[in-house]
Design an enzyme around this catalytic site. Sequence first.
Site, short mmCIF file in Angstrom:
data_model
loop_
_atom_site.label_atom_id
_atom_site.label_comp_id
_atom_site.label_asym_id
_atom_site.label_seq_id
_atom_site.Cartn_x
_atom_site.Cartn_y
_atom_site.Cartn_z
N ASP A 218 9.33 59.59 133.03
CA ASP A 218 10.54 59.03 132.43
C ASP A 218 10.18 57.93 131.43
O ASP A 218 9.71 56.86 131.81
CB ASP A 218 11.44 58.46 133.52
CG ASP A 218 12.81 58.04 133.01
OD1 ASP A 218 13.04 58.13 131.79
OD2 ASP A 218 13.64 57.62 133.84
N HIS A 220 12.40 56.43 129.55
CA HIS A 220 13.53 55.49 129.49
C HIS A 220 13.99 55.22 128.06
O HIS A 220 14.41 54.11 127.73
CB HIS A 220 13.20 54.17 130.20
CG HIS A 220 12.99 54.31 131.67
ND1 HIS A 220 14.02 54.57 132.55
CD2 HIS A 220 11.86 54.23 132.42
CE1 HIS A 220 13.54 54.64 133.78
NE2 HIS A 220 12.23 54.45 133.72
N GLU A 245 11.27 62.89 130.47
CA GLU A 245 12.66 62.45 130.49
C GLU A 245 12.93 61.39 129.43
O GLU A 245 12.16 60.44 129.28
CB GLU A 245 13.00 61.91 131.87
CG GLU A 245 14.41 61.39 132.02
CD GLU A 245 14.73 61.01 133.45
OE1 GLU A 245 15.69 60.24 133.66
OE2 GLU A 245 14.02 61.46 134.38
N GLU A 271 21.62 61.35 130.84
CA GLU A 271 22.26 60.30 131.64
C GLU A 271 23.18 59.42 130.81
O GLU A 271 24.07 58.77 131.34
CB GLU A 271 21.21 59.44 132.33
CG GLU A 271 20.37 58.59 131.40
CD GLU A 271 19.29 57.81 132.13
OE1 GLU A 271 19.39 56.58 132.18
OE2 GLU A 271 18.36 58.44 132.68
N ASP A 294 25.33 62.13 134.88
CA ASP A 294 25.54 61.21 136.00
C ASP A 294 26.97 61.36 136.49
O ASP A 294 27.92 61.15 135.73
CB ASP A 294 25.28 59.77 135.54
CG ASP A 294 25.23 58.80 136.71
OD1 ASP A 294 26.20 58.76 137.49
OD2 ASP A 294 24.22 58.08 136.84
N HIS A 321 21.28 62.56 137.26
CA HIS A 321 20.89 61.14 137.26
C HIS A 321 21.64 60.46 138.40
O HIS A 321 22.85 60.59 138.52
CB HIS A 321 21.29 60.53 135.91
CG HIS A 321 20.91 59.11 135.74
ND1 HIS A 321 21.85 58.11 135.53
CD2 HIS A 321 19.70 58.50 135.70
CE1 HIS A 321 21.23 56.96 135.37
NE2 HIS A 321 19.93 57.16 135.48
#
Length: 410
Positions: A218, A220, A245, A271, A294, A321
């Site tokens: 991830d 981010h 991700e 997400e 999410d 998520h």
Amino acid sequence: MRRREFLSRAGMWPAAAPLLWAGAIGNHPALKITDIKTFLVGVGGRNLVFVKVETDQGIHGIGEAYSCGPDEATVAVIQDFKRWLLGQEPRHIEHLWATMYNFTRFPGGLVVNAAISGIEHALWDIAGQAAGLPVYMLLGGKCREKVRVYQSASGADPRRVAENAKALVEKYGYTAIKMAPHQGRSDAMPYNAVTRIAGQRVRAVREALGPDVDIAVDVHAKFFEVSRAIRLAREIEPYQPLWLEEPIRPENVDALRKLAAHVNIPLAAGECNYTKHEFRDILAAQALDVIQPDVCLCGGLLEMKKIAAMAEAAYVVVAPHNPMGPVATAVNVHFAASTPNFLILEYHPDDQPPRKDLVKEPLMVKDGYIPVPNKPGLGIELNEEAFRHYPPRPWHRGFAYREDGSVAFI
């Protein structure tokens, strides 16, 4: 003349519309929403936003809205929606969702969609309890008996993240782990160093876990340069990641398409996106192999089912998520149980305080999976007595600045 009266006279609005929404469903007596309550609970450095919808028949449902940062704003939106929903039949979920979504002045963003999502969860909980069935039975029934989950491993250097990943697998029986490829203060480091260290971190985790445990990576959304994301992907590709991700910022779908053309690792994101409308553009780009809506933010459980159906038609799988609390986990389990193209669920353990205190009988992991529950509704209950021990607190995602003083992505 009021709009409803005009449409009614024109034959475009049924005169009995209010009675339609309040009527009984099958053999079940009519229900009416009598109150909507919110609970802001401070846990683990951020807040959890719980929702409770009460009815005149003594049935109540619970949900969880996304913790956006300005969480008092989310609570205020929920209380504003309450004025529209009091007296309504809670099981008319599509109707109430459309009321909240369509009568908001503009398409909702982070706060509005979080509020809609939390309320919507509670409506499904009520519907399941009224029917005497688990929520997934109202969504098409079970596709699976247990839900595969993963947890994120942290560590300041390659050795520590590898040790933590191995410890999580040994403790919970996970078949997959997620990790960040970056170490702290990576924004202040030369990019060659960032890329090299990312490879070292993923290699260390792969060597610790062996060839068969999946490793998700991830980023981010730290990059907006596609070239940087490509270089990082090539650095970690030898270690067979499950997915990469949020390799770049989510705003530019064309950039994501460009990235996908140069990367051999499955790409995951979603997400930061809301409702079926935003996911339509993402799926049309054919850039993602895994979408990550999410359920506390995208519009709720039924909206996420619609997004998943769109993804299924595009041959894309869903890995929700799920960084929020135990109510969010329960909602996700019902989604996963009833969704054929579900892949795996992000999970934060509920076996230790404070998370264990927040609901009665939280769902627990067994050998890397959560067994699908069989209780009516969502199958869990808030432990409101515990909330006073965890007061809310202001929070934000964090501040980080590059060496030159400019704002960095975190």
